[in-house]
Design a protein around this motif. Sequence first.
Motif, PDB file in Angstrom:
ATOM      1  N   LEU A  80      13.544  62.551  33.680  1.00  0.00           N
ATOM      2  CA  LEU A  80      12.445  63.483  33.399  1.00  0.00           C
ATOM      3  C   LEU A  80      12.949  64.767  32.752  1.00  0.00           C
ATOM      4  O   LEU A  80      12.315  65.327  31.850  1.00  0.00           O
ATOM      5  N   SER A  81      14.106  65.231  33.224  1.00  0.00           N
ATOM      6  CA  SER A  81      14.669  66.472  32.682  1.00  0.00           C
ATOM      7  C   SER A  81      14.978  66.324  31.198  1.00  0.00           C
ATOM      8  O   SER A  81      14.672  67.215  30.390  1.00  0.00           O
ATOM      9  N   ILE A  82      15.576  65.196  30.803  1.00  0.00           N
ATOM     10  CA  ILE A  82      15.902  64.961  29.391  1.00  0.00           C
ATOM     11  C   ILE A  82      14.637  64.826  28.558  1.00  0.00           C
ATOM     12  O   ILE A  82      14.513  65.419  27.473  1.00  0.00           O
ATOM     13  N   LEU A  83      13.668  64.056  29.072  1.00  0.00           N
ATOM     14  CA  LEU A  83      12.418  63.875  28.333  1.00  0.00           C
ATOM     15  C   LEU A  83      11.700  65.209  28.149  1.00  0.00           C
ATOM     16  O   LEU A  83      11.088  65.466  27.097  1.00  0.00           O
ATOM     17  N   ALA A  90       6.048  62.117  26.342  1.00  0.00           N
ATOM     18  CA  ALA A  90       6.933  61.123  26.953  1.00  0.00           C
ATOM     19  C   ALA A  90       7.119  61.424  28.438  1.00  0.00           C
ATOM     20  O   ALA A  90       7.213  60.501  29.263  1.00  0.00           O
ATOM     21  N   VAL A  91       7.152  62.708  28.803  1.00  0.00           N
ATOM     22  CA  VAL A  91       7.256  63.093  30.217  1.00  0.00           C
ATOM     23  C   VAL A  91       6.046  62.586  30.984  1.00  0.00           C
ATOM     24  O   VAL A  91       6.163  61.993  32.072  1.00  0.00           O
ATOM     25  N   ARG A  92       4.855  62.807  30.423  1.00  0.00           N
ATOM     26  CA  ARG A  92       3.630  62.380  31.097  1.00  0.00           C
ATOM     27  C   ARG A  92       3.596  60.860  31.261  1.00  0.00           C
ATOM     28  O   ARG A  92       3.264  60.343  32.341  1.00  0.00           O
ATOM     29  N   LEU A  93       3.965  60.152  30.198  1.00  0.00           N
ATOM     30  CA  LEU A  93       3.945  58.685  30.257  1.00  0.00           C
ATOM     31  C   LEU A  93       4.955  58.156  31.276  1.00  0.00           C
ATOM     32  O   LEU A  93       4.662  57.225  32.040  1.00  0.00           O
ATOM     33  N   PHE A  94       6.139  58.770  31.278  1.00  0.00           N
ATOM     34  CA  PHE A  94       7.177  58.317  32.207  1.00  0.00           C
ATOM     35  C   PHE A  94       6.741  58.543  33.650  1.00  0.00           C
ATOM     36  O   PHE A  94       6.969  57.701  34.527  1.00  0.00           O
ATOM     37  N   ASP A  95       6.091  59.678  33.894  1.00  0.00           N
ATOM     38  CA  ASP A  95       5.628  59.976  35.247  1.00  0.00           C
ATOM     39  C   ASP A  95       4.521  59.025  35.689  1.00  0.00           C
ATOM     40  O   ASP A  95       4.362  58.754  36.882  1.00  0.00           O
ATOM     41  N   GLU A  96       3.755  58.501  34.710  1.00  0.00           N
ATOM     42  CA  GLU A  96       2.704  57.537  35.039  1.00  0.00           C
ATOM     43  C   GLU A  96       3.257  56.109  35.147  1.00  0.00           C
ATOM     44  O   GLU A  96       2.698  55.281  35.875  1.00  0.00           O
ATOM     45  N   LEU A  97       4.345  55.820  34.404  1.00  0.00           N
ATOM     46  CA  LEU A  97       4.944  54.486  34.494  1.00  0.00           C
ATOM     47  C   LEU A  97       5.506  54.223  35.883  1.00  0.00           C
ATOM     48  O   LEU A  97       5.424  53.109  36.404  1.00  0.00           O
TER      49      LEU A  97
END
Length: 767
Positions: A80-83, A90-97
């Motif tokens: 998350l930090s890198i995104l 991409a942060v939002r999508l990763f947090d939802e994935l």
Amino acid sequence: MPALNEELRSEGREIDLLDLRWGVSRDAGLDNHAVDICMAEIRRSRASGARPYFLYLGSDRPGWIPLPRLLGEADHSAILSILGEEDDEAVRLFDELYRADANFIQPTRILRNRETFEDMQGLNWTQAEERIRSVIDAHLDRLSPDLAQRLSTPVTMQELALGLSLVDGDAERIGAMWRSEKSSLFGRMAKAKSPHDGRWRQRVERMFADKGARIENLERSGDGDKAYRAAFEQWARKVLLHASSGHDAAESAVDPTAGPAALIERKCVAPLAERLGQTTGQPLLVFGSSGCGKSIVVDQLVERMPDAIVLRPGRERQRLDGDGFARLMGSAVGDGVDQSGEASEALAALRRRLERPFSSNVLLVVDGLDECDWRDVGEAVSWIPAEPGERLTLAITTSDEGIRDAFADIFPHDAVIPLAEFDEEETRQAIESFLGADGRQLQPGQFATLFEGLGDMPAKAVATRIASTIARSLSDEDLLQPTDARLEAWVASWIEHLVDREGHGRRLAETVLALLAAARRSVAEATLFEAVRDDAAIMDWLRRSFPDGIALDTLPRTAFSRLVGSLSPLLEMTERGGELHYAFVHQALKRAVWERVGESCGQWAHERLFNLAADRIELSRTEGYEEPYSLSEIVFQAAALGTPSRERLEKQLLDPHFMAAKTGRAMLADTLAELDALRAADWLGSPVIRQYAEMIGEERHNLVRLEDASERALYLRQRVGRDFASNPLRGHFREDESVARLCFQSPRIPGVRVADAVSPRHVSTAA
């Protein structure tokens, strides 16, 4: 493959090809279990009873690199930090994935179901994954080495590394081929798609070189390259034939015979071990209801006292009577046991041997005394010495009240040790221990629902194991339905779990369970697979559930193997003659499954097992009926199946060599038990079957003393030849007049000893 196996069948060999894609259904793929399923199947290949051989087919395309299904909280935060530095979307999508799952002991994030994510976001999963991966790939050097490797290693490479680790450095168990594309338009397009270019091949070559194996190169100029196809076929035939030769199960260092591990150590184990260690000079009897965990207690005693000798009569290949039990015990305690004569004489000889001193300390445990065919409870305890010999400690388990009472009439009251069902504390500890081995736990509400169905009940230890198996795959969001405190209800919940949570077809799950319940004792893995591979209903499920499944004609071995893996916590595995056999961990579970699968499925299971046993016997007839498993099954299954089996069973019974194989010392207890089942089925309405049963009943005392099967066949021919013309066997049991006659004084009187006869090996033809 079919052509090769046809060639190998005459040598008693067969190649089982585990193609990993056929373990992954559409639902499993949507739930992101594909990688876990494939890796589990590679690990399971070590428990197949044979040494695995790994084939690798490589090309310039590395293949799929998925996001990990599970991420620890620290790794999730690092990504998350890198995104966050590059792409807020991409942060939002990763947090939802990924979502947090509190059913892992360590804080863990788990990938959502793909369809659930797409419904929530209105965005294609692949597009979201590619957007996230483009940022991650550019900053792998900022992640920990372990996490960077997980995020950059193709699934093929993970499978390859695991497979190579299981061959124990034996390059003879590896076959590898690399397909290169010629400098055609197709070849240039393939290379252009690969971001790794030549580095991918170099990594693979290093892995094989470390194992002392080489990769054979084949060149292709496109899909229609006939020369490549011919070369590939030649290579595949070569490596498969090599795989099938010289790698016998006996060479394997793997021991697949161990049953499922116990959930916890029972409270009674420590005091029982202490008492056994005192060598009190009197035998002990552990009594408990069926399914309360007696065998678990025995296993845990052995862990504390590894030199113990444990005998389990119910797990022998054939049913044991008093004579067979005496021989089993005699082989365990060594010389000094006279195994000739009647069962009563053999049991008396066994008792005298157990009364004599032993040269070293011996703990002898008989687990399941009630699982023999005793004439009565008096015979069951007649072999037990009043005072075991010096340095011998004797322990026995049973669930039979009659045996317990007969034992209590002879020995002091405190020699009977009652074993209670799991109490609430043991039940909770057992489930927590089972889940903890996988780093998992349950939420309080889930535990409470589980406990509602594990109140006071028979076979609670078995039900607890089922409950633990179901709980292992639950997320913190899953709701459990209450289950009645009956083993049959837990079996029903288990089947629903196999279908709904683990993605096995209902027909596949129920038929395999029915086969295990219908079997007399255990079922060979090859027999289980053969029984279900062509089932039309299973194939309908497969074609609906698997990508590209429409092209399949038979069930892929991998789909079957994955189900066996799911059942394994409730199965006992034994290796017999190079084949892996499966049976339920307890008879109580077998009975409960039988109640659940229903009459039509049960009838189907009896029919399949009967026909497969008959097929095997017919194939082995020229080798002298060297097929103990099928010999034990065929009449048992015929009696359960009824009249549909009549014609084919009669064909077997009209062969005197078959009857001779069924009446040897090792098989006789099984055979006599079958006679009762045939009588209850009114001999299937067959005069041949009735005559077979009556003749064995009359002649069993004579037949069992003829050690050689050819002598028994000769005696049966002569016995029928001297019978009335109405005997339906007469036209088939013709005597060979050139062979010497077995001279019994009165062969039709039960109990005449073979000692009164003259063996044909010592009588000339002229006589």
